[in-house]
Write a protein that holds these residues in place. Sequence first.
Motif, mmCIF file in Angstrom:
data_model
loop_
_atom_site.group_PDB
_atom_site.id
_atom_site.type_symbol
_atom_site.label_atom_id
_atom_site.label_comp_id
_atom_site.label_asym_id
_atom_site.label_seq_id
_atom_site.Cartn_x
_atom_site.Cartn_y
_atom_site.Cartn_z
ATOM 1 N N HIS A 70 5.338 25.853 1.335
ATOM 2 C CA HIS A 70 4.373 27.061 1.593
ATOM 3 C C HIS A 70 3.761 27.177 0.313
ATOM 4 N N ARG A 77 6.679 37.384 -6.178
ATOM 5 C CA ARG A 77 7.507 38.567 -5.959
ATOM 6 C C ARG A 77 8.618 38.574 -6.635
ATOM 7 N N TYR A 90 17.850 39.793 1.843
ATOM 8 C CA TYR A 90 16.561 39.311 2.101
ATOM 9 C C TYR A 90 16.240 39.345 3.701
ATOM 10 N N ILE A 95 6.977 39.067 3.175
ATOM 11 C CA ILE A 95 5.853 38.032 3.621
ATOM 12 C C ILE A 95 4.502 38.932 3.488
ATOM 13 N N TYR A 135 -0.019 32.487 5.035
ATOM 14 C CA TYR A 135 0.107 33.872 4.123
ATOM 15 C C TYR A 135 -1.564 34.548 4.381
ATOM 16 N N HIS A 162 3.792 33.439 11.130
ATOM 17 C CA HIS A 162 4.780 33.581 9.928
ATOM 18 C C HIS A 162 5.359 35.010 10.338
ATOM 19 N N PHE A 197 7.789 30.972 12.793
ATOM 20 C CA PHE A 197 8.881 31.585 12.126
ATOM 21 C C PHE A 197 9.675 32.157 13.323
ATOM 22 N N HIS A 225 10.618 27.282 11.722
ATOM 23 C CA HIS A 225 11.606 27.821 11.153
ATOM 24 C C HIS A 225 12.624 28.518 12.169
ATOM 25 N N GLN A 228 17.556 31.005 10.436
ATOM 26 C CA GLN A 228 17.600 31.066 8.917
ATOM 27 C C GLN A 228 18.334 32.440 8.790
ATOM 28 N N HIS A 248 15.667 25.429 8.225
ATOM 29 C CA HIS A 248 16.622 26.307 7.870
ATOM 30 C C HIS A 248 18.014 25.951 8.381
ATOM 31 N N ASP A 307 11.325 24.445 0.542
ATOM 32 C CA ASP A 307 10.823 25.511 1.123
ATOM 33 C C ASP A 307 10.020 26.356 0.033
ATOM 34 N N ASN A 309 8.198 28.888 -1.763
ATOM 35 C CA ASN A 309 7.345 29.817 -1.481
ATOM 36 C C ASN A 309 7.611 30.951 -2.298
ATOM 37 N N GLY A 311 8.541 33.927 -1.999
ATOM 38 C CA GLY A 311 9.810 34.763 -1.511
ATOM 39 C C GLY A 311 11.132 34.318 -1.558
ATOM 40 N N SER A 312 11.357 33.673 -0.638
ATOM 41 C CA SER A 312 12.659 33.166 -0.479
ATOM 42 C C SER A 312 13.181 31.872 -1.231
HETATM 43 O O1 NIG Z 1 10.632 29.669 5.015
HETATM 44 N N1 NIG Z 1 11.417 32.390 6.540
HETATM 45 C C1 NIG Z 1 10.054 32.577 6.445
HETATM 46 N N2 NIG Z 1 9.371 31.849 5.847
HETATM 47 C C2 NIG Z 1 9.919 31.627 4.462
HETATM 48 C C3 NIG Z 1 10.059 32.784 3.429
HETATM 49 C C4 NIG Z 1 8.512 33.467 3.195
HETATM 50 C C5 NIG Z 1 8.562 34.670 2.253
HETATM 51 O O2 NIG Z 1 9.644 35.384 2.054
HETATM 52 O O3 NIG Z 1 7.208 34.856 1.718
HETATM 53 C C6 NIG Z 1 10.913 30.917 4.579
HETATM 54 O O4 NIG Z 1 12.058 31.229 3.801
#
Ligand code: NIG
Length: 394
Positions: A70, A77, A90, A95, A135, A162, A197, A225, A228, A248, A307, A309, A311-312
């Motif tokens: 992504h 973050r 988490y 997001i 996003y 998402h 997602f 996705h 997860q 995932h 993955d 991105n 965030g995760s």
């Molecule tokens: O693949 N799980 C959903 N989407 C992303 C995380 C996106 C985020 O936290 O910004 C993922 O882990």
Amino acid sequence: MSALLVDNIGELVTNGVGEGPLGIRREAAVLIEEGRVAWVGPAAYAPAADRRIDAAGAAVLPGFVDSHAHLVFAGDRAAEFAARMAGEPYTGGGIRTTVGATRAASDDELRATVRRLRGEALRQGTTTIEIKSGYGLTVADEARSLRIAAEFTEDATFLGAHVVPAEYADRPDDYVGLVCGPMLAAAAPHAKWIDVFCERGAFDVDHARAILACGQAAGLGVRLHANQLGPGPGVQLGVELDAASVDHCTHLSDADIDALAGTAHSDGSGTRTVATLLPGAEFSTRSPYPDARRLLDAGVTVALATDCNPGSSYTSSMPFCIALAVREMRMTPAEALWAATAGGARALRRDDVGVLTPGARADLVVLDAPSYLHLAYRPGVPLIHQVIRNGVPQ
Ligand code: NIG
Ligand code: FE
């Protein structure tokens, strides 16, 4: 016609004909013409070429295929990460923070971020990368995210589903209607894939099925996705819709594994639906890793991806994911390297990348090491000596 010879390769991983599942050849050479592999064989019989790269006895591999990233977003973050490391769970709730920053960014800011991350990945050996939207979550912001993604990849993925954005929080059905209608219409010209997602807190199985079916009808391939944050119906939905990949796969039931194994090709070449594992996400969310052994032992084709991105999993490093897969998911170094190259190609339903056989794209990585084993054996060390993409030294 200018030919380039990569010569004096101590250990060549072809993922084709050769020793073991990686198709290894020793004391080898690769001839490249017009961006493609033209010949692979013993260095002693290498044909003449206009230019030559001396691998000096090191290992050479197919470029990594990162089939899940992504990259179109703004901001970061880091504070959320720090809070997680102090014990916060988490949930995917962050997001929406990135959605706010992405909507406020200019096209050039988004493009600069994709270029930076794409460059980072390339320097770490990634020669093919899938890039998702997800996003923006308005018609205009998803369309521009994909327009920008398509400047950097042949594998752009529409992830309008998402999360449900804040302005639709109390009417998710309306948001699904928007995704399947005007948003898909604006996104499809720039995308090859559609993704959802499918998770508690994001999209339930009925919404996910409806959105993926609309995408399929618009000519997009399906990936999602799934499973997860907890067990759920995502993996089996992916199998039902002939998804190229379910990504995932952290929480799988026996029925999920059976469903994936049931997509096996009759020629023994693995499964039609690939399980793409993303260990950077488990690392960065301090979560239990998926059980790669269970999938592999059931004959399921496994891919590894970053993955990447904010965030995760804010890593663009396939070597890091390989090291995690070996140390934490009990994949052998050979399984992990295959999953990060040929496996990624399978997850994108491509046969032109992830292998070094005549006709394939000339995407090669020269390691600063004698063997691919060092990718997991020497974690965190910059072992990528040289990257050749489309036959062009980078
Ligand atoms: O693949 N799980 C959903 N989407 C992303 C995380 C996106 C985020 O936290 O910004 C993922 O882990
Ligand atoms: Fe993801």
